[in-house]
Write an enzyme that holds these catalytic residues in place. Structure first.
Site, PDB file in Angstrom:
ATOM      1  N   ARG A  63       0.791  -1.243   0.000  1.00 22.74           N
ATOM      2  CA  ARG A  63       0.000   0.000   0.000  1.00 22.74           C
ATOM      3  C   ARG A  63       0.821   1.290   0.000  1.00 22.74           C
ATOM      4  O   ARG A  63       0.294   2.348  -0.340  1.00 22.74           O
ATOM      5  CB  ARG A  63      -0.970   0.049   1.187  1.00 22.74           C
ATOM      6  CG  ARG A  63      -1.901  -1.147   1.294  1.00 22.74           C
ATOM      7  CD  ARG A  63      -2.754  -1.338   0.065  1.00 22.74           C
ATOM      8  NE  ARG A  63      -3.770  -2.378   0.233  1.00 22.74           N
ATOM      9  CZ  ARG A  63      -4.386  -2.977  -0.769  1.00 22.74           C
ATOM     10  NH1 ARG A  63      -4.080  -2.671  -2.027  1.00 22.74           N
ATOM     11  NH2 ARG A  63      -5.303  -3.904  -0.530  1.00 22.74           N
ATOM     12  N   ASP A 151      -1.573  -5.771 -11.566  1.00 18.33           N
ATOM     13  CA  ASP A 151      -2.458  -6.496 -10.645  1.00 18.33           C
ATOM     14  C   ASP A 151      -3.500  -5.570 -10.043  1.00 18.33           C
ATOM     15  O   ASP A 151      -3.195  -4.454  -9.628  1.00 18.33           O
ATOM     16  CB  ASP A 151      -1.657  -7.159  -9.528  1.00 18.33           C
ATOM     17  CG  ASP A 151      -2.564  -7.940  -8.598  1.00 18.33           C
ATOM     18  OD1 ASP A 151      -3.230  -8.858  -9.086  1.00 18.33           O
ATOM     19  OD2 ASP A 151      -2.620  -7.610  -7.407  1.00 18.33           O
ATOM     20  N   ASP A 304      -1.749 -13.120  -1.737  1.00 20.78           N
ATOM     21  CA  ASP A 304      -2.495 -11.933  -2.163  1.00 20.78           C
ATOM     22  C   ASP A 304      -2.908 -11.110  -0.941  1.00 20.78           C
ATOM     23  O   ASP A 304      -4.052 -10.633  -0.835  1.00 20.78           O
ATOM     24  CB  ASP A 304      -3.716 -12.313  -3.002  1.00 20.78           C
ATOM     25  CG  ASP A 304      -4.360 -11.111  -3.703  1.00 20.78           C
ATOM     26  OD1 ASP A 304      -3.752 -10.023  -3.683  1.00 20.78           O
ATOM     27  OD2 ASP A 304      -5.461 -11.258  -4.255  1.00 20.78           O
TER      28      ASP A 304
END
Length: 428
Positions: A63, A151, A304
């Protein structure tokens, strides 16, 4: 600095263990022997626990930059260490996106400063992940990036994917693909099936994923590019990948713990902690994923790991973001629900978390032998506990596994010869 790990055992094959000591020096494993008696700066009694190579996760979200309220490089790397991971690969859906040499270098500087484990960043395939203009793959590939991916969104046109594969093949880098055809997405938020109808929520068809994989494997055959499929979720996708491998196409694939362990019927209410992309699929799909992993169609497991703020996830399926966290729960859940239940062996699980991802991407990690990097995870296979999201090192608490009872946990993690996580009560 010299470290000696005493009183441990390593897994040599399906049912063969070796009791051993390990000497670590200068970031490497210097010696593995039945007994090591020489002097060291630190001696750690491992209590007879299992010594494994540090786990590798090629698919996580940190992030930062831009989403630090969800996760930072520092917090995500600490979560990885707690989960036994010593090498993780960070996806590029950040702000700014690592789509230029400058932003890639800034990201690498931040990683070098803040990460307690090895973080290998991706760069994006297209500028700003917009799918409209290719990044300068040739120039970016000169930097120490892991691979190229957009992604979070699928590459929508064959033209763009073909151009990307040509460029990536020329610099020997993989194209890593989130496969999702937006033209048949129709605003879906969970799998199109029994549960979507029961909850009266728009569904995502299996074809949304598999048709894009089918397109891409033919483009990979045409270009000779290494094409890697993220988070496979459907039986049709497994079939396409299996056929492509039989045809000699350089395609590899991963599956997540949550797609192996859950299915659409795990969702009993409008709880967005079960909302991920791709969504939890049917029981048939779940079974096909496990079979594909065991037979080698799917190459390995990746989490993930996708942290979000709690208030974002509290808004329900229609408006909450996709994704759950996974770094700190992956091994305990997989060991408890797959190995302990006889669905795969411990040796197979360890391979899926270490040597297989290393081999697929030609990484010099995932090994436990003299001369290899001292990336080590110590596992107490008898340690039983309840998953508590409030105890996570990750900023993200978004998990469907809160309060699950599990057995088997990392208790010590060493990255390049440095202790980066230790569960104090397990160490002598």
């Amino acid at each position: 600095m010299k470290i000696i790990l005493k009183n441990t055992k390593r897994l040599l094959s399906q049912n063969e263990f070796q009791t051993c000591d390990v000497l670590i020096e200068d970031k490497k494993i210097k010696k593995i022997n039945n007994t090591i008696t020489e002097m060291a700066d630190q001696v750690i009694d491992c209590g007879g626990n299992l010594l494994l190579p540090g786990f590798i996760d090629v698919h996580i979200h940190l992030r930062e930059p831009g989403g630090e309220h969800k996760e930072t490089i520092e917090s995500g790397a600490k979560a990885a260490a707690r989960g036994g991971f010593t090498t993780v690969c960070a996806m590029p859906n950040t702000n700014p996106v690592p789509d230029r040499v400058e932003t890639v270098r800034n990201l690498l500087d931040k990683i070098n400063k803040d990460a307690v484990v090895r973080v290998l960043p991706y760069a994006s395939i297209t500028k700003n992940l917009a799918g409209k203009e290719l990044t300068n793959i040739k120039e970016i590939a000169k930097e120490p990036i892991f691979a190229f991916t957009d992604d979070g969104v699928g590459i929508q046109t064959a033209h763009m994917m073909l151009a990307a594969m040509k460029e990536a093949a020329a610099v020997n880098k993989a194209i890593v693909a989130h496969c999702e055809d937006n033209s048949i997405l129709y605003g879906g938020v969970l799998h199109e099936g029994d549960v979507s109808k029961k909850l009266n929520l728009p569904g995502i068809s299996s074809a949304c994923e598999s048709v894009q994989i089918a397109r891409d494997v033919l483009l990979a055959e045409m270009t000779g590019c290494h094409y890697h499929v993220c988070h496979v979720s459907t039986k049709e996708s497994v079939r396409v990948i299996r056929d492509a491998k039989k045809a000699g196409i350089h395609v590899t694939a991963e599956v997540t713990p949550h797609h192996l362990l859950l299915n659409e019927h795990s969702i009993i209410s409008d709880d967005a902690n079960y909302k991920m992309n791709p969504p939890l699929r049917s029981e048939e799909d779940q079974q096909a994923l496990l079979e594909g992993l065991i037979d080698g169609t799917i190459d390995f497991i990746a989490t993930d790991h996708a942290p979000h703020a709690e208030d974002e996830k509290a808004t329900g399926f229609l408006s909450a973001p996709f994704g759950i966290v996974g770094l700190e729960t992956a091994f305990p859940l997989l060991y408890t629900k797959l190995v302990k239940e006889g669905k795969m062996s411990l040796y197979q699980l360890v391979e899926c978390l270490t040597v297989k991802p290393a081999n697929v991407f030609q990484l010099p990690y995932g090994k436990l032998e003299e001369g290899s990097y001292a990336d080590i995870t110590l596992i107490d296979l008898n340690y039983e506990y309840t998953i508590d999201k409030h105890a996570f090192y990750s900023k993200g608490k978004n998990t469907p596994f809160h309060n699950d009872r599990v057995v088997g946990s990392p208790v010590l993690t060493i990255a390049e010869g440095k202790v980066v996580y230790e569960l104090e009560r397990h160490m002598a």
